[in-house]
Design a protein around this motif. Structure first.
Motif, short mmCIF file in Angstrom:
data_model
loop_
_atom_site.label_atom_id
_atom_site.label_comp_id
_atom_site.label_asym_id
_atom_site.label_seq_id
_atom_site.Cartn_x
_atom_site.Cartn_y
_atom_site.Cartn_z
N CYS A 52 5.16 -0.52 9.32
CA CYS A 52 6.24 -0.17 10.25
C CYS A 52 7.21 0.64 9.39
O CYS A 52 8.04 0.10 8.69
CB CYS A 52 6.89 -1.45 10.79
N TRP A 53 7.01 1.96 9.47
CA TRP A 53 7.57 2.90 8.49
C TRP A 53 9.06 3.19 8.67
O TRP A 53 9.49 3.44 9.79
CB TRP A 53 6.75 4.21 8.61
N TRP A 54 9.86 3.06 7.58
CA TRP A 54 11.20 3.63 7.49
C TRP A 54 12.16 3.07 8.54
O TRP A 54 12.52 1.91 8.47
CB TRP A 54 11.04 5.12 7.59
N LEU A 86 -1.78 9.76 6.49
CA LEU A 86 -0.90 10.69 7.22
C LEU A 86 0.27 9.88 7.76
O LEU A 86 0.06 8.89 8.47
CB LEU A 86 -1.67 11.35 8.36
N MET A 87 1.46 10.27 7.36
CA MET A 87 2.68 9.60 7.85
C MET A 87 3.39 10.64 8.73
O MET A 87 3.98 11.59 8.23
CB MET A 87 3.50 9.14 6.66
N ILE A 88 3.27 10.41 10.02
CA ILE A 88 3.59 11.47 10.99
C ILE A 88 4.90 11.19 11.73
O ILE A 88 5.12 10.05 12.17
CB ILE A 88 2.44 11.61 12.02
N LEU A 121 -2.18 10.59 -4.57
CA LEU A 121 -1.94 12.02 -4.71
C LEU A 121 -1.20 12.52 -3.47
O LEU A 121 -1.78 12.60 -2.39
CB LEU A 121 -3.29 12.73 -4.88
N ARG A 122 0.09 12.78 -3.63
CA ARG A 122 0.96 13.12 -2.50
C ARG A 122 1.03 14.64 -2.39
O ARG A 122 1.34 15.34 -3.36
CB ARG A 122 2.34 12.52 -2.73
N LEU A 123 0.82 15.14 -1.15
CA LEU A 123 0.60 16.58 -0.96
C LEU A 123 1.62 17.29 -0.08
O LEU A 123 1.36 18.41 0.41
CB LEU A 123 -0.80 16.75 -0.36
N ILE A 153 0.79 -1.24 0.00
CA ILE A 153 0.00 0.00 0.00
C ILE A 153 0.82 1.29 0.00
O ILE A 153 0.24 2.36 -0.16
CB ILE A 153 -1.02 0.04 1.14
N HIS A 154 2.13 1.23 0.16
CA HIS A 154 2.92 2.46 0.05
C HIS A 154 4.33 2.15 -0.46
O HIS A 154 5.10 1.46 0.20
CB HIS A 154 3.04 3.20 1.39
N THR A 155 4.61 2.67 -1.66
CA THR A 155 5.94 2.54 -2.25
C THR A 155 6.28 3.85 -2.94
O THR A 155 5.43 4.72 -3.09
CB THR A 155 5.98 1.45 -3.35
N HIS A 156 7.54 3.95 -3.37
CA HIS A 156 7.97 5.07 -4.22
C HIS A 156 8.34 4.53 -5.59
O HIS A 156 9.20 5.09 -6.27
CB HIS A 156 9.14 5.80 -3.56
N LEU A 157 7.70 3.39 -5.95
CA LEU A 157 7.95 2.79 -7.25
C LEU A 157 7.04 3.42 -8.30
O LEU A 157 6.00 4.00 -7.95
CB LEU A 157 7.69 1.28 -7.18
N SER A 163 6.10 -1.70 1.90
CA SER A 163 7.54 -1.85 1.63
C SER A 163 8.27 -0.51 1.61
O SER A 163 9.46 -0.46 1.96
CB SER A 163 7.75 -2.53 0.28
N ASP A 164 7.64 0.57 1.21
CA ASP A 164 8.32 1.85 1.02
C ASP A 164 9.45 1.73 0.00
O ASP A 164 10.37 2.54 -0.03
CB ASP A 164 8.89 2.38 2.33
N ALA A 165 9.38 0.71 -0.87
CA ALA A 165 10.45 0.48 -1.84
C ALA A 165 10.62 1.69 -2.75
O ALA A 165 9.63 2.28 -3.19
CB ALA A 165 10.14 -0.77 -2.66
#
Ligand code: FIX
Ligand code: ZN
Length: 435
Positions: free
Chosen positions: A341-343, A274-276, A186-188, A42-46, A371-373
């Protein structure tokens, strides 16, 4: 209906799916079913292949990942300035020499590169770089991407798309063909966190906004968000927020969140992620590797969930100290879905701690990991690590359930894994392929 249940439970019975497992069987069944499930990342930079050079893959990109750059500067006398002056292949060679030849690749991130090489049957010893380069250069992205997703056991990749990124937004304006495996977000961050530096970029796209977001700026930003939501068909909107994030607040961030972003999310029925807890650029000399983490005051989240109950919040927090509070808030607000489990938390020892308390407090009503890949092949080791860490934790909870008096069946385990790694996401976001 009843007959179907009996039929399906008898089918389950016949397949053994409905028969309570002996506690000794549970760990292997969990590992087997977790190994077989196809996960939604659900969250990557691919990026999908149609984004061209934004889509990073191959050994040089794997080695120059900012996690490894951070580790390089601890183990080498090279200055960041000299490192940035090198070509990408030269940077990769320096990182390989420093972290994989002169030192044992024992950290989570260096082990990851080794695991990727092994997954392709490539040598992993100190002389491996040359052969790895030849291998990746011989791949074509389309088929390689399918193979990587198959090796990682994922079937959906959710991107991070910035409508103000000078390299990315022109690609969207010329049209991005739908890709069944990739979904947009959509990243803000530039709008919500650094408006003074980015309002002109919004204005340049034809929206009447100003530096203080006054006058009709809010209405224009809503129009901007709506236009991009129509263009991207995002599955959610997202923003990372600093550890100093407060809500409500009189800041431009508070104003735009309340009057532009949240209403637009409601209008398009999109969750807001929200990634805080990030402390951006505490050491700017090392660029992406220069961000850090800080403990946040999650009262802001409490206020948001309470004040905007028609909005849904997908939340990940960066500080280890905030994890328990997040679980507690998730028990209070059904419009809050903890995920990942972020970063700096994506390390087995911490993933274990976070996952245990989430199961104890939330059952299966959370999304365990993303993954945040940033580089395609990273999904292979990041999901292998997650499966390896997650499996015994789930098995242990099933052992406790059996001990407490309720047998666990294969069907139970399959249903729970489906929920954790698929249907929680599917129920919160529309993952049907775009037409
Ligand atoms: O804000 C984010 O989405 C972070 O994940 C990234 O900014 C960060 O650089 C990263 O790659 C973490 O794994
Ligand atoms: Zn990220």
């Amino acid at each position: 209906m009843a007959t179907d249940l009996i039929k399906s439970s008898s089918q389950a019975q016949s397949l053994g799916n409905g028969v309570p497992l002996a506690t000794g069987q549970i760990p292997s069944v969990v590992a087997e079913l977790l190994g077989a499930i196809s996960i939604i990342d659900i969250h990557t930079h691919l990026f999908a292949p149609s984004f061209g050079k934004l889509s990073l893959w191959g050994i040089d990109e794997l080695l120059t990942y900012h996690y490894l750059e951070a580790e390089l500067f601890r183990s080498s006398s090279v200055t960041p300035e000299h490192y940035w002056s090198l070509s990408k292949p030269a940077q990769a060679e320096l990182i390989w020499k420093t972290l994989f030849v002169e030192n044992t690749p024992i950290s989570e991130a260096t082990r990851g590169v080794i695991a990727v090489l092994k997954a392709f049957g490539l040598p992993t010893d100190i002389s491996a770089l040359g052969e790895a380069r030849a291998f990746f250069q011989s791949q074509t992205l389309g088929s390689h991407m399918q193979r990587v997703m198959q090796l990682a056991g994922i079937d959906s990749i959710i991107m991070t798309n910035d409508p103000l990124d000078p390299e990315e937004f022109p690609i969207w304006l010329t049209g991005v063909p739908p890709h069944s495996d990739f979904h947009a977000v959509l990243r803000l961050d530039r709008i919500l966190n650094t408006w003074p530096d980015h309002w002109q970029a919004v204005a340049a796209q034809g929206y009447a906004v100003d530096a203080s977001a006054s006058g009709k700026s809010v209405a224009e930003i809503r129009r901007f968000l709506a236009d991009w939501a129509k263009r991207m068909s995002p599955v959610y909107m997202a923003c990372s927020l600093p550890d100093t994030f407060e809500f409500p607040s009189d800041s431009i961030n508070g104003l735009l969140l309340r009057d532009a972003v949240l209403p637009t999310c409601r209008e398009f029925k999109l969750p807001l992620s929200l990634m805080i807890g990030v402390r951006k650029q505490v050491n700017p000399r090392i660029r992406l590797a220069g961000d850090a983490a800080g403990r946040s005051n999650l009262r802001a989240l409490e206020s948001l969930c309470l004040a905007f109950q028609d909005n849904r919040f997908l939340v990940s927090v960066l500080s280890r100290e905030n994890q328990h509070e997040l679980c507690v808030y998730a028990r209070k607000f059904s419009n809050l879905m903890p995920f990942g489990c972020w970063w700096f938390l994506n390390n087995a020892s911490i993933v274990e701690e976070i996952t245990r308390e989430r199961i104890e407090m939330l059952g299966t009503s959370f999304i365990p990991q993303h993954s945040d890949a940033r580089v395609l092949e990273q999904v292979i080791y990041k999901w292998a690590n997650t499966r390896r860490t997650f499996s015994p934790i789930l098995a242990e909870n099933y052992r406790l359930l059996s001990e407490d008096g309720r047998g666990v069946t294969r069907a139970d385990i399959q249903r729970d894994l489906d929920r954790l790694f698929r249907s929680n996401a599917e129920s919160w976001m529309d993952l049907r392929p775009r037409s």
